[in-house]
Scaffold this motif. Structure first.
Motif, mmCIF file in Angstrom:
data_model
loop_
_atom_site.group_PDB
_atom_site.id
_atom_site.type_symbol
_atom_site.label_atom_id
_atom_site.label_comp_id
_atom_site.label_asym_id
_atom_site.label_seq_id
_atom_site.Cartn_x
_atom_site.Cartn_y
_atom_site.Cartn_z
ATOM 1 N N MET A 53 31.348 -3.562 -8.748
ATOM 2 C CA MET A 53 32.527 -3.317 -9.662
ATOM 3 C C MET A 53 32.557 -2.232 -10.560
ATOM 4 N N ALA A 54 30.814 -1.897 -11.234
ATOM 5 C CA ALA A 54 30.407 -1.034 -11.582
ATOM 6 C C ALA A 54 30.510 0.245 -10.691
ATOM 7 N N LEU A 55 30.751 0.506 -9.228
ATOM 8 C CA LEU A 55 30.866 1.726 -8.900
ATOM 9 C C LEU A 55 32.475 1.801 -8.988
ATOM 10 N N CYS A 56 33.484 0.702 -8.099
ATOM 11 C CA CYS A 56 34.667 1.111 -8.839
ATOM 12 C C CYS A 56 35.331 2.227 -9.749
ATOM 13 N N ASP A 57 34.160 1.316 -11.081
ATOM 14 C CA ASP A 57 35.004 1.735 -12.425
ATOM 15 C C ASP A 57 34.535 2.996 -12.626
ATOM 16 N N ALA A 58 33.362 3.261 -11.756
ATOM 17 C CA ALA A 58 32.738 5.086 -12.292
ATOM 18 C C ALA A 58 33.608 5.386 -11.150
ATOM 19 N N LEU A 117 25.359 -4.392 -1.719
ATOM 20 C CA LEU A 117 25.878 -3.938 -3.092
ATOM 21 C C LEU A 117 26.444 -5.271 -3.554
ATOM 22 N N ASP A 118 26.397 -5.766 -4.242
ATOM 23 C CA ASP A 118 26.518 -7.396 -4.854
ATOM 24 C C ASP A 118 27.730 -7.002 -5.896
ATOM 25 N N ASP A 119 29.143 -7.729 -5.766
ATOM 26 C CA ASP A 119 30.002 -7.285 -6.998
ATOM 27 C C ASP A 119 30.296 -7.247 -8.126
ATOM 28 N N ALA A 120 28.429 -6.754 -8.820
ATOM 29 C CA ALA A 120 28.618 -6.350 -10.296
ATOM 30 C C ALA A 120 28.525 -5.253 -9.618
ATOM 31 N N GLN A 131 43.010 -0.939 -4.335
ATOM 32 C CA GLN A 131 42.812 -1.202 -3.638
ATOM 33 C C GLN A 131 41.507 -0.780 -2.636
ATOM 34 N N ALA A 132 42.152 0.437 -1.967
ATOM 35 C CA ALA A 132 42.333 1.653 -0.911
ATOM 36 C C ALA A 132 40.591 1.519 -1.276
ATOM 37 N N THR A 133 40.080 1.896 -2.161
ATOM 38 C CA THR A 133 39.030 2.347 -3.493
ATOM 39 C C THR A 133 37.550 1.087 -2.397
ATOM 40 N N ARG A 134 37.994 -0.253 -3.233
ATOM 41 C CA ARG A 134 37.192 -1.162 -3.164
ATOM 42 C C ARG A 134 37.632 -1.313 -1.869
ATOM 43 N N ASP A 135 37.930 -1.453 -0.594
ATOM 44 C CA ASP A 135 37.617 -1.165 1.147
ATOM 45 C C ASP A 135 36.617 -0.427 1.321
ATOM 46 N N ALA A 136 37.173 0.478 1.072
ATOM 47 C CA ALA A 136 36.491 1.551 1.483
ATOM 48 C C ALA A 136 34.671 1.544 0.836
ATOM 49 N N LEU A 137 34.165 0.433 -0.659
ATOM 50 C CA LEU A 137 33.162 0.646 -0.784
ATOM 51 C C LEU A 137 32.344 -0.415 0.341
ATOM 52 N N LEU A 138 33.016 -1.331 0.119
ATOM 53 C CA LEU A 138 32.465 -2.708 0.977
ATOM 54 C C LEU A 138 32.214 -2.731 2.487
#
Length: 229
Positions: A85-90, A79-82, A62-69
């Motif tokens: 998602m791809a970057l967080c998966d990476a 960056l769209d949702d897809a 969650q911290a990683t997703r928030d930081a990317l946003l």
């Protein structure tokens, strides 16, 4: 240092290169990949520290997703949702530094118990080491989730002491993050700081016991100690 009976590694930036995601960032915004990755990592760390101080724990993903946003908005690089998602998966498949696989193999050959202690969740730690084929090198994968707070809080460092069932003075803590090395040294671990970039150590009232430029140098140091013994 006393006889070392186990080694505990930080994961992100120590064994694995967080900026191995920069190439994928570049596919979304050509020429800006490293800039995105650098700010993303900076905010990811800040959010773990701020969440800890606020007493509002979320898991590392969650911290990683928030930081990317935040990074996307701050740099005005949509960056769209897809894409997010791809970057967080990476981030779950970041690459080890080049010297790490062989160095871990040599340490394991010395019958040295190896562990990871990370702010990453149990899922993220397992994903990273499995994707790189290195999961079998570690006897313990220890997540800050168990303490519900992030490093450098002392309760996270205690998790490794409890898991390895050794006194902290006999566990070598290895990190390339000076703030993390400082936290571990304050807790009472002997510390090896991996200083790949040749940076000064943080001024937090602590000093590492040993400094190397890469994990291979740490292995060489251990081999010399064993030979001398």
């Amino acid at each position: 240092m006393e006889k070392i009976r186990g080694i505990v590694f930080d994961l992100y930036g120590t064994l694995y290169d967080v900026h191995s995601v920069a190439g994928l960032c570049d596919t979304y915004h050509p020429g800006r990949g490293l800039e995105i990755s650098t700010l993303w990592r900076q905010k990811q760390l800040e959010y773990t520290w701020l969440r800890s101080l606020m007493g509002q724990y979320v898991d590392f993903e969650q911290a990683t997703r928030d930081a990317l946003l935040f990074t996307s908005r701050y740099l005005t690089l949509p960056l769209d949702d897809a894409a997010r998602m791809a970057l967080c998966d990476a981030y779950l498949k970041i690459k080890p530094y080049p010297e790490v696989p062989e160095a871990l193999d040599r340490l394991q050959a010395m019958h040295m118990p190896l562990a990871i202690l990370s702010n990453g969740s149990a899922h993220s730690i397992r994903s990273v080491v499995t994707a790189s084929g290195l999961a079998h090198r570690f006897q313990h994968l220890i997540s800050a989730d168990s303490a519900q707070i992030f490093k450098p809080h002392h309760s996270v460092y205690k998790l490794a002491e409890d898991q390895l069932q050794q006194d902290r003075s006999a566990i070598l803590f290895v990190s390339s993050n000076a703030w993390d090395a400082s936290g571990a040294r304050h807790f009472g671990y002997p510390v090896c700081w991996i200083n790949r970039a040749g940076n000064p150590f943080d001024e937090l009232g602590q000093s590492p016991d040993h400094v190397v430029a890469g994990l291979d140098q740490l292995v060489h140091w251990f081999e010399e100690r064993i030979g001398a013994g």
